[in-house]
Design a protein around this motif. Structure first.
Motif, PDB file in Angstrom:
ATOM      1  N   ARG A   1      39.091  33.476  47.880  1.00 45.55           N
ATOM      2  CA  ARG A   1      38.612  34.605  47.089  1.00 45.55           C
ATOM      3  C   ARG A   1      39.370  35.859  47.467  1.00 45.55           C
ATOM      4  O   ARG A   1      39.730  36.053  48.630  1.00 45.55           O
ATOM      5  N   VAL A   2      39.596  36.705  46.469  1.00 42.95           N
ATOM      6  CA  VAL A   2      40.221  37.999  46.696  1.00 42.95           C
ATOM      7  C   VAL A   2      39.247  39.061  46.208  1.00 42.95           C
ATOM      8  O   VAL A   2      38.714  38.953  45.104  1.00 42.95           O
ATOM      9  N   THR A   3      39.011  40.066  47.045  1.00 39.77           N
ATOM     10  CA  THR A   3      38.128  41.153  46.618  1.00 39.77           C
ATOM     11  C   THR A   3      38.767  42.497  46.907  1.00 39.77           C
ATOM     12  O   THR A   3      39.597  42.640  47.815  1.00 39.77           O
TER      13      THR A   3
ATOM     14  N   ARG B   1      41.968  35.209  56.792  1.00 37.19           N
ATOM     15  CA  ARG B   1      41.498  36.400  56.125  1.00 37.19           C
ATOM     16  C   ARG B   1      42.454  37.561  56.409  1.00 37.19           C
ATOM     17  O   ARG B   1      42.735  37.863  57.565  1.00 37.19           O
ATOM     18  N   SER B   2      42.955  38.176  55.347  1.00 41.82           N
ATOM     19  CA  SER B   2      43.805  39.355  55.518  1.00 41.82           C
ATOM     20  C   SER B   2      43.093  40.560  54.925  1.00 41.82           C
ATOM     21  O   SER B   2      42.541  40.470  53.829  1.00 41.82           O
ATOM     22  N   LEU B   3      43.116  41.674  55.642  1.00 39.70           N
ATOM     23  CA  LEU B   3      42.522  42.912  55.145  1.00 39.70           C
ATOM     24  C   LEU B   3      43.594  43.982  55.086  1.00 39.70           C
ATOM     25  O   LEU B   3      44.198  44.313  56.103  1.00 39.70           O
ATOM     26  N   ILE B   4      43.850  44.502  53.890  1.00 34.61           N
ATOM     27  CA  ILE B   4      44.824  45.566  53.721  1.00 34.61           C
ATOM     28  C   ILE B   4      44.178  46.601  52.823  1.00 34.61           C
ATOM     29  O   ILE B   4      43.930  46.329  51.648  1.00 34.61           O
TER      30      ILE B   4
ATOM     31  N   VAL C   1      41.884  39.174  51.329  1.00 35.19           N
ATOM     32  CA  VAL C   1      42.363  37.882  50.853  1.00 35.19           C
ATOM     33  C   VAL C   1      41.795  36.826  51.792  1.00 35.19           C
ATOM     34  O   VAL C   1      42.176  36.754  52.952  1.00 35.19           O
ATOM     35  N   ASP C   2      40.862  36.045  51.310  1.00 32.60           N
ATOM     36  CA  ASP C   2      40.178  35.064  52.151  1.00 32.60           C
ATOM     37  C   ASP C   2      40.633  33.656  51.777  1.00 32.60           C
ATOM     38  O   ASP C   2      40.297  33.152  50.703  1.00 32.60           O
TER      39      ASP C   2
END
Ligand code: CA
Length: 232
Positions: A139-141, A125-128, A133-134
């Motif tokens: 899934r991308v939210t 999981r990336s959080l920017i 971006v999981d």
């Protein structure tokens, strides 16, 4: 067993492709025209699509197949090496292309790369900014709102998001996202980046999303901080 659809009006080429793919253990359906391809029921893992078809424009067939089967990998087969045809095909939803005459060894290498589930090299999981971006759920939210991406667009974003703020070279991206032994054109990469940017920007009003910066002569960088401000 993987289910493949070949759309090719040339008997020699279609026959050789079908024979070779069946010999490699694939379940192959061969359609000799665009309408026949669109009439085929069920879903396919991958479609090999000739652009020069007797009835419908191959690009139109690509567009309709993409709508009907969002999860299918579409690889364009084209005798037209003109770049515009390839770009239009990629924008119509194709994941990749091969220029005829196609060498069977290259075809099989490409298909293997497309059909294998991407190795989880990226963090889960990336959080920017508001972008998530999981990789586990693919899934991308943006601020909780889902961004619908095609398979290769997701892989590309996940690869860039694995190292936010760092330059990632073109060859590295091609190798990690498409094939470990890439030796063709990297136009596919540029078209996918353009689509990815467009899809992310469509969600810029939902929250803050990072910019994908082009590094001329090198590659791309997903900025570590959000660059596109949410609308007030
Ligand atoms: Ca043809």
């Amino acid at each position: 067993m993987t289910r493949l659809l070949i759309v090719e009006d040339d008997d020699m080429i279609g026959g050789a492709l079908a024979e070779s793919l069946r010999a490699n253990g694939h379940d192959v359906v061969w359609a000799r025209a665009g309408a026949q391809a669109l009439d085929e029921g069920g879903s396919f893992d991958l479609v090999l699509l000739d652009l020069g078809l007797p009835d419908l424009d191959g690009v139109e067939v690509c567009r309709r197949l993409r709508l009907a089967q969002p999860g299918t990998v579409i690889v364009i087969l084209t005798a037209r090496s003109e770049e515009m045809d390839v770009v239009v095909g990629l924008e119509a939803g194709a994941d990749d292309y091969l220029v005829k005459p196609v060498r069977l060894a290259e075809l099989h290498a490409r298909l293997r790369a497309h059909l294998r589930r991407g190795a989880p090299t990226a963090p889960e999981r990336s959080l920017i900014g508001d972008l998530v971006v999981d990789s586990a759920s693919r899934r991308v939210t943006v601020a909780g709102r889902e961004v619908v991406l095609r398979s290769k667009e997701f892989d590309l974003l996940a690869r860039l998001a694995a190292e936010p703020g760092k330059a990632v070279g073109r060859e590295t991206l091609m190798a990690d996202v498409w094939d470990e032994h890439w030796f063709g054109s990297t136009k596919t990469l540029d078209v996918h980046i353009a689509t990815l940017r467009r899809r992310l920007r469509e969600h810029a009003d939902a929250g803050t999303i990072p910019e994908i910066t082009t590094l001329r002569g090198h590659g791309y960088r997903l900025e570590a901080g959000p660059e596109i401000r949410s609308q007030p």
